[in-house]
Design an enzyme around this catalytic site. Structure first.
Site, short mmCIF file in Angstrom:
data_model
loop_
_atom_site.label_atom_id
_atom_site.label_comp_id
_atom_site.label_asym_id
_atom_site.label_seq_id
_atom_site.Cartn_x
_atom_site.Cartn_y
_atom_site.Cartn_z
N ILE A 24 0.84 -1.21 0.00
CA ILE A 24 0.00 0.00 0.00
C ILE A 24 0.87 1.26 0.00
CG2 ILE A 24 -1.58 1.38 1.44
CD1 ILE A 24 -3.17 -1.12 2.00
N ASP A 72 14.14 0.48 12.35
CA ASP A 72 12.98 -0.08 13.05
C ASP A 72 12.23 1.10 13.66
OD1 ASP A 72 11.23 -1.29 14.89
OD2 ASP A 72 12.59 -3.00 15.17
N LYS A 132 7.51 12.34 15.64
CA LYS A 132 8.50 12.96 16.54
C LYS A 132 9.80 13.27 15.79
CE LYS A 132 8.55 13.34 20.72
NZ LYS A 132 8.27 14.58 21.48
N SER A 149 -4.24 3.75 9.06
CA SER A 149 -4.98 3.09 10.12
C SER A 149 -5.68 1.86 9.56
CB SER A 149 -5.95 4.11 10.74
OG SER A 149 -6.57 3.55 11.86
N LYS A 167 -4.53 0.26 16.23
CA LYS A 167 -5.07 1.23 15.27
C LYS A 167 -6.03 2.21 15.92
CE LYS A 167 -2.92 -0.31 11.53
NZ LYS A 167 -1.78 0.39 10.95
N ILE A 196 -8.11 -4.60 0.55
CA ILE A 196 -7.41 -4.10 -0.63
C ILE A 196 -6.69 -5.28 -1.29
CG2 ILE A 196 -5.74 -2.41 -1.53
CD1 ILE A 196 -8.26 -1.16 -0.19
#
Ligand code: COA
Length: 278
Positions: A24, A72, A132, A149, A167, A196
Site C-alpha cells: 500500500i 525499526d 516525533k 490506520s 489502530k 485491498i
C-alpha cells in the site's frame, strides 16, 4: 491512479514514508512521486527497501527517491538518523506517511504479551516516533501527516485484538496531533483501508478471498491505487482545510463488519480451550 490530479502538483515537496516498500505505502509513494514529489522510504530490511526506492524513482523522469533500510520504527533514534539523511539528500520533508505496520491472525489465548506489544509498538509507538523524528521539518514547512490506520476497531473483530487496539491508538494520536499542531499549520489525518486486493495485509488476513466481495457494499475489493488517490487528495491543496479526520477507503465494508462467519464462533471456541500462551 485516477486522472483527476494535475502533473507536478507536488513539485518541490518531499515525502518521508515508513513501510514504503510494502504494497500500500509503495503505491502511495509512487503516486506522490508521479505527481512531482521526491521521496524517502524507510524499512527494516535493507535490500528490499533500496530496491523499491529504485523502482519507484522510475515513475517520473528526474525523480529522486532514496531507500533507507535497517530502520525499526520502534527506535526513535534510528528514525532521527533517517530523517537527517533524507534532509541531507533531498533537502526537506513536507509530507509524512506513517505506514509501517505488523499484523497476523491470532486469538487472545495464543497471543502472547510480547506479540501484543510488538504490534502496538510497531503501529502506534512507531507512528508517534515517526512524527516525533520529523517534527522539526514539519514545523518548518507547515507539513502534513498521514497515518495508515484500519477499520478493525470499529467493531469487535476476533483474532485482531492486537491490531484493533493499536489502530484505535493511531486514530487517537492522529486526532490529538491535529488539534495540537493545527495552530502551527500542520495537518494530520488518517486513512483506513479495507479489503485491498493484492496486498500483504489482505493475503495475511483473509482466509477465504473469494467470499469477501459480497460483504462489501460496493461488491468488490479495493485497489492500492484507490488508497493512493485519497492519499494524493489529502496532501493536496484540495484538502487544505481538512485535518483531524479518519477516512475509511473500504467500499463501505466496515458498516457490515468483517466476514468472520467462516470461523466464528466454532474455531474460536476450540482455540480458547488450549493452555494460555503468556
Ligand atoms: N501468531 C501469534 N503470535 C505471533 C505470530 C502469529 N502468527 N507471529 C508472530 N507472533 C509473535 C511471536 O511469537 C513473538 O511473541 P513471543 O516472543 O511471545 O513468542 C512476537 O509475536 C514477536 O515476534 P517477532 O518475530 O520476534 O517480532 P518482530 O518484531 O520481528 O516481528 C511481527 C513483528 C510479529 C509483527 C511480524 O509479523 C512482522 O515483522 N510483520 C511485518 C510485516 C507485516 O506484518 N505486515 C502486515 C501489514 S498489514
Amino acid at each position: 491512479m485516477s486522472q483527476v490530479f494535475k502533473d507536478n502538483i507536488f513539485s518541490g515537496k518531499v515525502v518521508f514514508v515508513t513501510g514504503g516498500a510494502g504494497t500500500i505505502c509503495r503505491k502511495q509513494t509512487e503516486t506522490l512521486v508521479k505527481l512531482g514529489a521526491n521521496a524517502c522510504i524507510i524499512g527494516r530490511r535493507v535490500e528490499p527497501t533500496e530496491e523499491a526506492a529504485k523502482e519507484i524513482a522510475k515513475v517520473r523522469e528526474n525523480a529522486k527517491v532514496i531507500g533507507v533500510g535497517g530502520i525499526d520504527v520502534r527506535q526513535v533514534n534510528q528514525l532521527a538518523k533517517a530523517v537527517d539523511q533524507c534532509v541531507k539528500e533531498l533537502g526537506r520533508i513536507d509530507f509524512v506517511i506513517c505506514g509501517a505496520a505488523g499484523n497476523f491472525l491470532a486469538d487472545f489465548n495464543h497471543l502472547s504479551a510480547n506479540a501484543f506489544k510488538s504490534v502496538v509498538d510497531i503501529d502506534l509507538l512507531g507512528s508517534f516516533n515517526t512524527v516525533k523524528a520529523c517534527f522539526e521539518q514539519l514545523r518548518l514547512n507547515k507539513g502534513c501527516v498521514l497515518f495508515v490506520s484500519a477499520t478493525l476497531h470499529y467493531q469487535g473483530v476476533p483474532f485482531q485484538s492486537h491490531v484493533g487496539a493499536a489502530k484505535a491508538g493511531v486514530d487517537a494520536l492522529s486526532n490529538a496531533l491535529a488539534v495540537e499542531l493545527g495552530p502551527i499549520g500542520i495537518r494530520c489525518n488518517a486513512i483506513a483501508p479495507g479489503a485491498i486486493d493484492n496486498t500483504e495485509g489482505f493475503n495475511r488476513l483473509v482466509t477465504n478471498p473469494s467470499n469477501v466481495d459480497k460483504y462489501i457494499p460496493l461488491q468488490r475489493k479495493g485497489s492500492t491505487s484507490e488508497i493512493a488517490d485519497v492519499t494524493a487528495f489529502l496532501f493536496s491543496d484540495a484538502a487544505k482545510y481538512v485535518t483531524g479526520t479518519v477516512i475509511p477507503v473500504d467500499g463501505g465494508m466496515w458498516h457490515l463488519g468483517f466476514p468472520m462467519r467462516d470461523f466464528y464462533p466454532e474455531k474460536l471456541a476450540s482455540q480458547l480451550r488450549d493452555k494460555p500462551k503468556l
